[in-house]
Design an enzyme around this catalytic site. Structure first.
Site, PDB file in Angstrom:
ATOM      1  N   TYR A  33       0.867  -1.187   0.000  1.00 14.67           N
ATOM      2  CA  TYR A  33       0.000   0.000   0.000  1.00 14.67           C
ATOM      3  C   TYR A  33       0.893   1.224   0.000  1.00 14.67           C
ATOM      4  CZ  TYR A  33      -3.444   3.420   1.711  1.00 14.67           C
ATOM      5  OH  TYR A  33      -4.263   4.505   1.859  1.00 14.67           O
ATOM      6  N   ASP A  85       9.338   2.619  -0.705  1.00 14.14           N
ATOM      7  CA  ASP A  85       8.366   3.280   0.159  1.00 14.14           C
ATOM      8  C   ASP A  85       8.715   2.902   1.599  1.00 14.14           C
ATOM      9  OD1 ASP A  85       6.246   3.963   1.753  1.00 14.14           O
ATOM     10  OD2 ASP A  85       4.695   3.272   0.370  1.00 14.14           O
ATOM     11  N   LYS A 119       5.313   9.205   8.814  1.00  9.50           N
ATOM     12  CA  LYS A 119       5.182   8.654  10.162  1.00  9.50           C
ATOM     13  C   LYS A 119       6.272   9.155  11.122  1.00  9.50           C
ATOM     14  CE  LYS A 119       2.456   4.939   8.359  1.00  9.50           C
ATOM     15  NZ  LYS A 119       1.056   4.988   8.676  1.00  9.50           N
TER      16      LYS A 119
HETATM   17  N1  HOZ Z   1      -3.282   3.361   6.213  1.00 10.30           N
HETATM   18  C1  HOZ Z   1      -2.868   3.347   7.566  1.00 10.30           C
HETATM   19  C2  HOZ Z   1      -2.548   1.978   8.003  1.00 10.30           C
HETATM   20  N2  HOZ Z   1      -1.620   1.275   7.206  1.00 10.30           N
HETATM   21  C3  HOZ Z   1      -3.832   4.105   8.484  1.00 10.30           C
HETATM   22  C4  HOZ Z   1      -5.060   3.420   8.918  1.00 10.30           C
HETATM   23  C5  HOZ Z   1      -5.969   4.325   9.759  1.00 10.30           C
HETATM   24  O1  HOZ Z   1      -5.534   5.331  10.307  1.00 10.30           O
HETATM   25  O2  HOZ Z   1      -7.145   4.007   9.841  1.00 10.30           O
END
Ligand code: HOZ
Length: 422
Positions: A136, A231, A259
């Site tokens: 992702y 990434d 992050k």
């Molecule tokens: N996309 C993030 C987790 N891999 C954030 C998920 C969230 O804050 O709901």
């Protein structure tokens, strides 16, 4: 609160996974956090293994970080103009990550990957991008193809609203599968602008790269003139100070961060080879901009965090606690007679309810999701706050002391006994 939130915010949440739908639960509304603990609005305390999905590597409310934010706050919230703090954070990143010669701050990981891909396309004059199933890279249109995280959690095949014309340039291949990649590159390599990869996949649970996988990405990119993008939004400053590229000794052309480098405030960054980064506006023609990019509060939080990470022994301590947790989880699973496949890279962990092995997204999907949902709920009921999805990683922080890890293992033992007793 949920009843009120759903009338005002889609699903009552501002990011889908936290809605806890895939595990048949309701979200926890958090009131405050300190160290490795969270307290919900009803005053219930949890040991936190989400850590804001990665940033809180020092634990919540770390003094150095809150002091730095407070100091910056007194001087002004946002200027939309360059500050010395941006230089300091850029310097810390460039110094820690060997492949990064220049860096541009943005506001999220999504922006970082989107911008890095634009740069790769501009530099190569090619449109096609190659990614991997279950990885992702944020929610930019061209990346919502066989994606992990919330897309996997909600089993969304792609997303309505993304024109076919945008995704026709994206090829998604199985993670860790060098043979398929080589065949694909033989056929399409000359048209590929970049390969983008999570060097340790953390959005389909936790899937480490197999021996030689990252090296093959490097050599195929070199052979076919494509840009290699790591990434490292999750892995950067997490699995090691120099990121996954330092752990595996593979040098990408561009890297994306987020992050941890914002210490818990909204930040992203992309950086890499100077000749590429000098193509970014205003030095070059590749446009990318942001009103709040490099904002002083986030820069201050990031600087304070990265300075703490450079303390001698920091990562060793974190690894020790993470290994203790992994061993403990494997032991209690075995005792309960549950087959799990668990793994760890640095302080990122994953545990699937399958005998494994889990080397790619199709393996990850073999996990018993119903059992995961029951485990999640049992753990939460025992005060352990896990990601509410099989397709997310666990994060251990420096604030997870022996007591927290012991309590977690003990809770996992009881949770596993409960879910097998049915
Ligand atoms: N996309 C993030 C987790 N891999 C954030 C998920 C969230 O804050 O709901």
């Amino acid at each position: 609160m949920l009843a009120k939130a759903v009338g005002l915010i889609p699903g009552g949440v501002n990011s889908p996974v936290r809605a806890c739908r895939s595990v048949g639960a309701e979200p926890v509304f958090i009131a405050r956090a300190q160290g490795c603990h969270l307290w919900d609005v009803d005053g219930v305390r949890y040991i936190d293994y989400i850590g804001s999905w990665g940033p809180m590597i020092l634990g919540h409310g770390h003094r150095a970080v809150t002091d730095a934010i407070r100091t910056a706050l007194e001087k002004g919230i946002s200027f939309g103009a360059p500050t010395e703090l941006e230089i300091e954070l850029a310097e810390l990143i460039v110094e820690a990550v060997d492949s990064v010669e220049m860096v541009r701050m943005v506001n999220s990981g999504t922006e970082a990957t989107m911008s890095a891909i634009r740069l790769a396309r501009a530099a190569t004059g090619r449109d096609m991008i190659i990614k991997f199933d279950g990885c992702y890279h944020g929610h930019a249109d061209s990346l919502l193809v066989d994606a992990g995280s919330g897309v996997a959690t909600l089993a969304i095949p792609g997303s309505p609203g993304v024109p076919e014309d945008f995704v026709k340039h994206t090829l998604s291949l199985p993670y860790n599968d060098v043979e398929t990649l080589e065949t694909t590159m033989r056929r399409h390599g000359g048209k590929a602008a970049c390969i983008i990869v999570e060097p340790v996949a953390g959005n389909m649970g936790l899937v480490p790269p197999r021996q030689g996988f990252l090296n093959s990405l490097r050599s195929l990119c070199d052979r076919y003139g494509a840009i290699l993008i790591f990434d490292e939004v999750m892995t950067g400053f997490r699995v090691a100070r120099g990121g996954a590229q330092a752990v595996y000794g593979v040098v990408p052309d561009l890297s994306c961060f987020g992050k941890i480098i914002g210490g818990g405030l909204p930040v992203g960054a992309y950086g890499g080879r100077r000749d590429l980064m000098e193509q970014v506006a205003p030095r070059g023609p590749v446009y990318q901009a942001g009103t709040l990019s490099g904002n002083p509060l986030a820069m201050a939080a990031g600087i304070a965090t990265l300075k703490e990470l450079s303390r001698p022994g920091f990562y060793e301590g974190l690894e020790k606690q993470s290994q203790k947790l992994l061993d403990g989880l494997q032991t209690v699973a075995e005792k309960a007679g549950i087959q799990v496949w668990a793994d760890r890279v640095g302080s990122m962990l994953g545990m699937y309810f399958t005998a494994g092995p889990v080397y790619d997204f199709s393996d990850a999907k073999k996990s018993d999701l119903d059992m995961f949902a029951r485990y999640y709920k049992a753990m939460r009921q025992k005060g352990i706050y896990l990601a509410p999805s099989q397709f997310e990683a666990l994060f251990v922080s420096a604030a997870h002391d022996d007591d927290a890890i012991d309590k977690t293992i003990e809770a996992a033992g009881r949770a596993m006994a409960e879910i097998t007793a049915r």
